[in-house]
Design an enzyme around this catalytic site. Structure first.
Site, short mmCIF file in Angstrom:
data_model
loop_
_atom_site.label_atom_id
_atom_site.label_comp_id
_atom_site.label_asym_id
_atom_site.label_seq_id
_atom_site.Cartn_x
_atom_site.Cartn_y
_atom_site.Cartn_z
N TYR A 28 73.96 49.34 16.13
CA TYR A 28 75.08 50.06 15.49
C TYR A 28 75.12 51.51 15.93
O TYR A 28 76.14 52.00 16.44
CB TYR A 28 74.96 49.97 13.96
N LYS B 66 77.88 53.70 18.21
CA LYS B 66 78.57 54.91 17.74
C LYS B 66 78.28 56.08 18.68
O LYS B 66 79.16 56.88 18.98
CB LYS B 66 78.14 55.26 16.31
N THR C 84 78.60 59.30 12.84
CA THR C 84 77.54 59.18 11.84
C THR C 84 76.30 59.98 12.26
O THR C 84 76.04 60.14 13.46
CB THR C 84 77.17 57.69 11.67
N ASP C 85 75.52 60.40 11.27
CA ASP C 85 74.25 61.09 11.59
C ASP C 85 73.27 60.15 12.28
O ASP C 85 72.29 60.60 12.89
CB ASP C 85 73.62 61.70 10.32
N GLU C 86 73.53 58.82 12.20
CA GLU C 86 72.58 57.86 12.78
C GLU C 86 72.52 57.96 14.30
O GLU C 86 71.56 57.47 14.91
CB GLU C 86 72.92 56.43 12.34
#
Ligand code: NAD
Ligand code: TYD
Length: 347
Positions: A163, A167, A138-140
């Site tokens: 979260y 990741k 994810t870009d997060e």
């Protein structure tokens, strides 16, 4: 025919990917999913009788099960979607995020290496031809942006929530395994997805669901946080391209150049459904809330010639229509655990 182990294939994005692969007729698909609150076999009704599709209920952290699956099916690729995926839940209970997103990914990587390496010598980097591990990220993992700038594949990981930290940890582990053991690997990092079958804890389906029930739409803080939105089918097309043609060892950012403030999205949903803006309710902000995400997608668009097919306006309209046409799906999953979660999160 290639055999792909898809993990988390009963979730929002994984099920879209399974439907896509099954539709192509080119793959045998093994879908390993624990069926947590987010996993739903209703998402896979259209493929459940497909001769090349097999569902296995289980945990990606269960090494004995993984060994059995690799022995039983000649697995050529792993596409790892399985994850705890919701930021708000990670703030309440980070442990399950570490268990699945980090330790589960490690178990998958170890099993793939054990089964794909041509000899047991630790220093050997020879793998069965054509195998690949694709870690869906994810870009997060890049953290938050200010009002300008974009995340590139070179942006350093700087995750802000449990979260995104879990990741990022999985990405770093995958990268280190590729560096140390030579496992053929890609990592994809996508922006926020929307589309059919998304669990209504995430912004867009939650706001559609609440609008349909005329209940308040809980906008965190000022609602001016920005996300870069991509239709789930465009994300799955990009993953399929990376699986087939991505250069081994590379990270690919995936995004639609579609930045929107949360409040704009909520107002658009209300307009589509012909509901009043008075339903909007500004609530307490999410702790550590990332202000803005935006993706530079130059690498995937130039190297793999991938382009999003959906415009956001058309995609959002289709999505709202899908929820209107599938109220039974929505009602089945918004009972029980969902109501407990909703009560705890929003009071
Ligand atoms: P989701 O929560 O809808 O689905 C996750 C699936 O994983 C569920 O079917 C669940 O049952 C399964 N699962 C959870 N723990 C498991 C375990 N231990 N073993 C096996 N299965 C397990 O998530 P999603 O939105 O479809 O996201 C899929 C992947 O894409 C995640 O890795 C997520 O980080 C990533 N991603 C999501 C977005 C987004 O906007 N939703 C954007 C970029 C990347
Ligand atoms: P979400 O869908 O949870 O995705 P992520 O946090 O992974 O980006 O949230 C998208 C944005 O919407 C995020 O800025 C938080 C905000 N949001 C609300 O304002 N209200 C809500 O009830 C939810 C679930 C999210």
């Amino acid at each position: 025919m290639r055999t792909v182990l898809v993990t988390g294939g009963a979730g929002f994005i994984g099920s879209c990917f399974v439907r896509k692969l099954a539709g192509s007729g080119l793959y045998r698909i093994i879908n390993l999913d624990l069926l947590t609150y987010a996993g739903n076999l209703d998402n896979l009704k259209s493929v459940e009788k497909h001769p090349n599709y097999h569902f296995v209920k289980g945990d990606i952290g269960d090494r004995l099960l993984l060994d059995r699956l690799f022995a039983e099916y000649e697995i050529d690729s792993v596409v790892n979607f399985a994850a705890e995926s919701h930021v708000d839940r990670s703030i309440e209970d980070p442990a399950s995020f570490i268990r699945t997103n980090v330790m589960g990914t490690q178990a998958l990587l170890d099993t793939a290496i054990k089964n794909w390496k041509l000899c047991t010598d630790k220093s050997s980097r020879a793998y069965r031809p054509g195998v690949k591990f694709l870690q869906v990220s994810t870009d997060e993992v890049y953290g938050a942006l200010g009002p300008t700038g974009l995340f590139t594949e070179e942006s350093p990981p700087a995750p802000n929530s449990p979260y995104s930290a879990s990741k990022a940890a999985a990405d770093l582990l995958a990268r280190a395994y590729a560096h140390t053991y030579g496992i053929p690997l890609n990592i994809t990092r996508c922006s926020n997805n929307y589309g059919p079958y998304q669990f209504p804890e995430k912004l867009i389906p939650l706001m559609i669901n609440n609008s349909l029930h005329n209940t308040p739409l809980p906008v965190y803080g000022d609602g001016l946080q920005i996300r870069d939105w991509l239709h789930v089918e465009d994300h799955c097309n990009a993953i399929a391209e990376v699986l087939e043609r991505g250069r081994v060892g590379e990270i690919y950012n995936i995004g639609g150049n579609c930045e929107r403030a949360n409040l704009d999205i909520v107002k658009t949903i209300l307009r589509i459904l012909d509901k009043p803006e008075s339903l909007i309710s500004h609530v307490k902000d999410r702790p550590g809330h990332d202000r803005r995400y935006a993706i530079d997608n130059t690498k995937i668009t130039t190297e793999l010639e991938w382009r999003p097919a959906y415009t956001f306006d058309a995609g959002l309209r289709d999505t709202v229509e899908w929820y209107l046409d599938n109220t039974a799906w929505l009602e089945r999953i918004t009972s029980g655990e969902y109501m407990d979660y909703y009560g705890k999160t929003y009071g």
